[in-house]
Design an enzyme around this catalytic site. Structure first.
Site, PDB file in Angstrom:
ATOM      1  N   HIS A  37       0.829  -1.206   0.000  1.00 23.23           N
ATOM      2  CA  HIS A  37       0.000   0.000   0.000  1.00 23.23           C
ATOM      3  C   HIS A  37       0.861   1.252   0.000  1.00 23.23           C
ATOM      4  O   HIS A  37       2.059   1.194   0.262  1.00 23.23           O
ATOM      5  CB  HIS A  37      -0.972   0.025   1.199  1.00 23.23           C
ATOM      6  CG  HIS A  37      -0.320   0.076   2.552  1.00 23.23           C
ATOM      7  ND1 HIS A  37      -0.096  -1.045   3.309  1.00 23.23           N
ATOM      8  CD2 HIS A  37       0.149   1.112   3.293  1.00 23.23           C
ATOM      9  CE1 HIS A  37       0.478  -0.693   4.460  1.00 23.23           C
ATOM     10  NE2 HIS A  37       0.641   0.607   4.469  1.00 23.23           N
ATOM     11  N   GLU A  40       7.574   1.542   5.162  1.00 21.61           N
ATOM     12  CA  GLU A  40       7.074   0.495   6.058  1.00 21.61           C
ATOM     13  C   GLU A  40       7.407  -0.857   5.446  1.00 21.61           C
ATOM     14  O   GLU A  40       7.268  -1.056   4.233  1.00 21.61           O
ATOM     15  CB  GLU A  40       5.548   0.649   6.218  1.00 21.61           C
ATOM     16  CG  GLU A  40       4.909  -0.386   7.125  1.00 21.61           C
ATOM     17  CD  GLU A  40       3.391  -0.216   7.257  1.00 21.61           C
ATOM     18  OE1 GLU A  40       2.849   0.788   6.744  1.00 21.61           O
ATOM     19  OE2 GLU A  40       2.755  -1.102   7.861  1.00 21.61           O
ATOM     20  N   HIS A  65       3.710   7.546   3.298  1.00 21.58           N
ATOM     21  CA  HIS A  65       4.699   6.458   3.311  1.00 21.58           C
ATOM     22  C   HIS A  65       4.383   5.428   2.234  1.00 21.58           C
ATOM     23  O   HIS A  65       3.328   5.475   1.607  1.00 21.58           O
ATOM     24  CB  HIS A  65       4.770   5.780   4.699  1.00 21.58           C
ATOM     25  CG  HIS A  65       3.564   4.981   5.080  1.00 21.58           C
ATOM     26  ND1 HIS A  65       2.496   5.511   5.781  1.00 21.58           N
ATOM     27  CD2 HIS A  65       3.243   3.673   4.875  1.00 21.58           C
ATOM     28  CE1 HIS A  65       1.586   4.571   5.995  1.00 21.58           C
ATOM     29  NE2 HIS A  65       2.010   3.437   5.458  1.00 21.58           N
TER      30      HIS A  65
END
Lengths: 149, 149
Positions: B8, B136, B87
């Site tokens: 994502h 991440e 992010h």
């Protein structure tokens, strides 16, 4: 309007060569295209292909380096010297329909529809009209099942 | 280290409700999850699912709204009141191996490994060590073929 594939995310970088090292050596990317210049856009670009569950047809990372000080990326890097996330790009089936849709919604379109890095027509929407995201709309490449490679 | 799916992209927003309207009504998204709170992270999150050539298993857009002024998103929105790209999240097969890899490369890891919004372990890497991208790393959900839904 129907949301298409998230074709790529655009990532500005002061050095595509350094970004390729980062994605290859640090992140373990195995499929990175040869960089090429797009002088009409003032940028050099390169695509990092990411995997899906079955192949390498995931959302790409488009690395973007300015060709000179007139490049639209130059100002972004002045504020973000290391580079960073610059835009998102969604596919649509018909670029003219999409342009008419966003015009009808009073969204600011940045310049004319033109040919993008995948060889199909694209345009950009102003980030202030798009919840803070510079958004590229791109016609899905034909005969590639939306792969965009 | 082997690059996994781009699971994502995280997009900060002052209002998930407004972002859902934007993605549904303006962008034509048809598959948007119910928002839910993650109080231990100080955020409310919601996923916009994007299509691939064959299904809705594309890279997701994670909408992130701060729960209060202590939220890590609060400072981002102070600088970017409309929100924007926050992010990127890549999957890995083994979170412990990935953490050891980045530690061995002297990358700054932000806090302990913890359970993320998909219910699998995650950690964050400092954007200044990642070419300007807050990154991440997330363990691929089991039995979902990397879908992350």
């Amino acid at each position: 309007m129907k949301l298409g594939r998230l074709n790529h995310i655009g990532v500005a970088t002061p050095s595509i060569a350094a970004s390729i090292l980062h994605f290859h050596d640090m992140m373990g990317a195995t499929d990175i295209s040869e960089p090429f210049d797009m002088p009409e856009q003032g940028v050099k670009v390169c695509f990092v292909n990411t995997p899906t569950g079955s192949d390498m047809n995931g959302t790409q990372i488009e690395l973007i380096e300015p060709l000179d000080e007139n490049s639209p990326i130059h100002g972004f890097l002045a504020k973000n010297p290391q580079g960073g996330q610059h835009h998102v790009c969604f596919e649509v089936e018909d670029i003219s329909e999409a342009r008419a849709w966003f015009e009808g919604q009073d969204k600011r379109i940045l310049g004319p529809t033109r040919i993008g890095a995948h060889g199909t027509p694209i345009f950009f929407l102003h980030p202030k009209d798009m919840m803070g995201q510079l958004t590229e709309i791109m016609e899905t490449p034909r005969g590639e099942d939306g792969g965009g490679h």
